[in-house]
Design an enzyme around this catalytic site. Structure first.
Site, mmCIF file in Angstrom:
data_model
loop_
_atom_site.group_PDB
_atom_site.id
_atom_site.type_symbol
_atom_site.label_atom_id
_atom_site.label_comp_id
_atom_site.label_asym_id
_atom_site.label_seq_id
_atom_site.Cartn_x
_atom_site.Cartn_y
_atom_site.Cartn_z
ATOM 1 N N ASN A 152 0.815 -1.233 0.000
ATOM 2 C CA ASN A 152 0.000 0.000 0.000
ATOM 3 C C ASN A 152 0.841 1.273 0.000
ATOM 4 O O ASN A 152 0.433 2.284 -0.567
ATOM 5 C CB ASN A 152 -1.025 -0.011 1.137
ATOM 6 C CG ASN A 152 -0.417 -0.179 2.509
ATOM 7 O OD1 ASN A 152 0.715 -0.647 2.643
ATOM 8 N ND2 ASN A 152 -1.160 0.187 3.527
ATOM 9 N N LYS A 175 11.864 -7.888 2.117
ATOM 10 C CA LYS A 175 11.061 -8.366 0.996
ATOM 11 C C LYS A 175 9.938 -7.351 0.794
ATOM 12 O O LYS A 175 8.951 -7.356 1.523
ATOM 13 C CB LYS A 175 10.459 -9.751 1.289
ATOM 14 C CG LYS A 175 9.814 -10.366 0.047
ATOM 15 C CD LYS A 175 9.014 -11.608 0.369
ATOM 16 C CE LYS A 175 7.674 -11.313 0.940
ATOM 17 N NZ LYS A 175 6.827 -10.377 0.172
ATOM 18 N N GLY A 228 1.348 -5.759 7.689
ATOM 19 C CA GLY A 228 0.340 -6.439 6.868
ATOM 20 C C GLY A 228 -0.864 -6.795 7.715
ATOM 21 O O GLY A 228 -1.140 -6.134 8.719
ATOM 22 N N SER A 229 -1.556 -7.839 7.329
ATOM 23 C CA SER A 229 -2.811 -8.160 8.016
ATOM 24 C C SER A 229 -2.553 -8.850 9.350
ATOM 25 O O SER A 229 -1.514 -9.488 9.557
ATOM 26 C CB SER A 229 -3.664 -9.054 7.127
ATOM 27 O OG SER A 229 -2.983 -10.253 6.849
ATOM 28 N N GLU A 250 3.273 -4.526 12.670
ATOM 29 C CA GLU A 250 2.404 -3.387 12.364
ATOM 30 C C GLU A 250 1.250 -3.945 11.545
ATOM 31 O O GLU A 250 1.408 -4.220 10.355
ATOM 32 C CB GLU A 250 3.231 -2.339 11.605
ATOM 33 C CG GLU A 250 2.745 -0.945 11.825
ATOM 34 C CD GLU A 250 1.666 -0.594 10.842
ATOM 35 O OE1 GLU A 250 0.475 -0.808 11.189
ATOM 36 O OE2 GLU A 250 1.987 -0.158 9.750
ATOM 37 N N LEU A 251 0.103 -4.156 12.193
ATOM 38 C CA LEU A 251 -0.956 -4.952 11.572
ATOM 39 C C LEU A 251 -2.181 -4.098 11.237
ATOM 40 O O LEU A 251 -2.094 -2.887 11.140
ATOM 41 C CB LEU A 251 -1.290 -6.117 12.498
ATOM 42 C CG LEU A 251 -0.042 -6.933 12.930
ATOM 43 C CD1 LEU A 251 -0.421 -8.032 13.895
ATOM 44 C CD2 LEU A 251 0.703 -7.491 11.726
ATOM 45 N N CYS A 284 -3.475 1.542 6.612
ATOM 46 C CA CYS A 284 -3.756 0.850 7.893
ATOM 47 C C CYS A 284 -4.370 1.809 8.897
ATOM 48 O O CYS A 284 -5.151 1.387 9.743
ATOM 49 C CB CYS A 284 -2.500 0.192 8.433
ATOM 50 S SG CYS A 284 -1.127 1.320 8.624
ATOM 51 N N GLU A 381 -11.459 -5.148 8.873
ATOM 52 C CA GLU A 381 -10.928 -4.001 8.134
ATOM 53 C C GLU A 381 -11.356 -4.053 6.662
ATOM 54 O O GLU A 381 -11.034 -5.023 5.964
ATOM 55 C CB GLU A 381 -9.407 -4.070 8.234
ATOM 56 C CG GLU A 381 -8.679 -2.875 7.721
ATOM 57 C CD GLU A 381 -7.182 -2.994 7.971
ATOM 58 O OE1 GLU A 381 -6.643 -4.115 7.925
ATOM 59 O OE2 GLU A 381 -6.558 -1.948 8.194
#
Ligand code: NAD
Length: 476
Positions: A152, A175, A228-229, A250-251, A284, A381
């Protein structure tokens, strides 16, 4: 227009491209055009990266802070020079409007500038002891870091993932997302061009689960950093726990926006509607649940709908476009399913709720209101251009709604009452709260969440501290 670059990995300073490896397609979400192919790492590639990271850590931890700072500072200058080109590739691979992409490239430079300063501010301390003895608290780099960044914010996410470790004296294998590889590669290339040893910062791509399992199984890696999720975050945290590796997670979030009757409604709308649809809502910290005091609800809803309808949607490379496409087909499909579920359960679809055209992944800015709390979209979300509006009777009910979900990333509140602002700051469960504004991110401020939104911080002094371990030396 700048050509979309050829894609490769950066392993020990070598440019590794196809060479018979499996590859993944990179697709322009505005047109559906294939922009390029990203090579996937073989197990041997990943082992080579791990060996380099091990050596890189030993080099970098022994490198003076001033030298590390200079590399970050010079890389920032290169990112500023290259921001126009980086923005073009970012818009093409991710979809966001060019102005947002340019701002993102510049913000990545600002992150490196901040981290450059922090290199020199990692102090320890001395504890009071009788004469001739002492106890010293030291902060040391944790070791090689494996970092996984999402699509994102293709540049900022990578800059965050590598900036903290490099400032702290760690090596890092990052990555970036295989869906948006070019902007992240450009961020790391700036570091290498600025003199970062090639073993210290490397880029790999591949099937995410294969790469993360391989890297996290290695004892060389001492820290996992993931954005990510929540679902994937929990999975990766379990893999990291097998080897007791440190983690920064960091979700996802489900940002509540509390709008009280004493606020300036037009200002709230002007600020929060633009923030809601920034990056097509794929943020996020996106404002998601609008928790509106009942006496202003109708006016707020009408104003929201009018502004959402006025947003210019299109290819982010075109002038005047305010919202680009969603980044991938998963996004439009997932959003459509959640909106259909909400409508079936009784929500009002005020505007949007459909794809625009049949080329790329455009989705109309959407407003849902009067949504039952058991609708999926009120609990998971949506990660897309949808605002959820509901009316609530007063402060206690509004705070209860803000804290209802297991997420706690960003929260927003608007009220002219300073005493209430203090109560909200105390009682809302979130890692970041914006009061009478939309900004929850700054290079010198810790960025991260609580509860299912993760743990640990990026940015700020905390972003470097998260890449350090503590050692206490007792000397008699
Ligand atoms: P996803 O959960 O499949 O992937 C999210 C990110 O994690 C992607 O970048 C992906 O490459 C990476 N990933 C997936 N599996 C991985 C693994 N086993 N090892 C390492 N990395 C892995 O979801 P998606 O469809 O790409 O994105 C949608 C959801 O992801 C959103 O609903 C949102 O919750 C979350 N997300 C959050 C952020 C954020 O900034 N916190 C960013 C992007 C996506």
């Amino acid at each position: 227009m700048t050509d979309y670059p050829s894609l490769h990995m950066l392993i020990g300073g070598e440019t590794i491209d196809g060479g018979g490896r499996a590859t993944g397609e990179v697709i322009n979400p505005a047109t559906g055009e294939i922009l390029g192919h990203v090579p996937f790492a073989t197990p041997a590639d990943l082992d080579a990266a791990l060996g380099n990271a091990d050596r890189g850590f030993r080099i970098w931890r022994a490198t003076p802070a001033e030298k590390r700072a200079k590399v970050l500072q010079d890389a920032a200058a290169l990112l500023r020079q290259r921001a126009g080109d980086i923005a073009q590739m970012m818009t093409r691979e991710q979809g966001k409007p060019l102005a947002e992409a340019t701002g993102e490239a510049i913000y990545s430079a600002m992150l490196f500038e901040f981290y450059a300063g922090e290199c020199k501010r990692s102090y320890g301390r001395m504890l009071v002891r009788p004469a001739a003895s002492r106890a010293e608290v030291r902060y040391e780099p944790v070791g090689p870091v494996a970092a996984f960044a999402p699509w994102n914010f293709p540049a900022i996410n990578v800059a965050r993932k590598v900036g903290g470790p490099i400032a702290a004296g760690c090596s890092v294998i990052v990555k970036p997302s295989e869906e948006t590889p070019a902007a992240g590669l450009a961020v790391v290339q700036a570091l290498l061009d600025a003199g970062c040893p090639p073993e210290v910062c490397q880029v790999v791509f591949g099937v995410p689960d294969t790469v993360s399992r391989h890297l996290l199984a290695s004892p060389i890696i001492r820290k996992l950093s993931f954005t990510g999720s929540t679902a994937i975050g929990k999975h990766l945290a379990k893999l990291a726990a097998e080897d007791m590796k440190r983690t920064t997670m960091e979700l996802g979030g489900h940002g509540p926006v509390l709008v009280f009757a004493d606020s300036d409604v037009d200002k709230v709308l002007d600020t929060m509607v633009a923030t809601k649809y920034r990056n097509a809502g794929q943020v996020c910290v996106s404002p998601t649940r609008f928790v509106v005091e009942d006496s202003i609800y109708d006016r707020f809803r009408d104003g929201f709908i009018a502004r959402a309808k006025a947003i210019k949607v299109g290819n982010g490379l075109e002038d005047g476009v305010q919202m680009g496409p969603m980044a991938n087909a998963r996004g439009t499909e997932g959003l459509a399913t959640k909106i259909a579920d909400a409508v079936a359960k009784g929500a009002r679809l005020d505007t949007g709720g459909e794809r625009i055209g049949n080329q790329g992944f455009f989705y109309a800015p959407t407003v849902l209101s009067d949504i039952p709390l058991d609708a999926e979209i009120m609990n998971e979300e949506p990660f897309g251009p949808v605002a959820l509006l509901n009316a609530y009777a007063g402060e206690d009910a509004m705070i209860a709604e803000a804290n209802r979900l297991p997420y706690g990333l960003a929260a927003y509140a608007w009220t002219q009452d300073p005493v209430r602002r203090r109560r909200l700051a105390d009682q809302i469960e979130a890692g970041m709260i914006a009061l009478n504004g939309a900004g929850v991110s700054a290079v010198d401020a810790p960025f991260g969440g609580v509860k299912w939104s993760g743990h640990g911080s990026e940015d700020g002094a905390e972003g470097v501290a998260a890449c350090m371990v503590v050692k206490t030396v007792h000397e008699s």
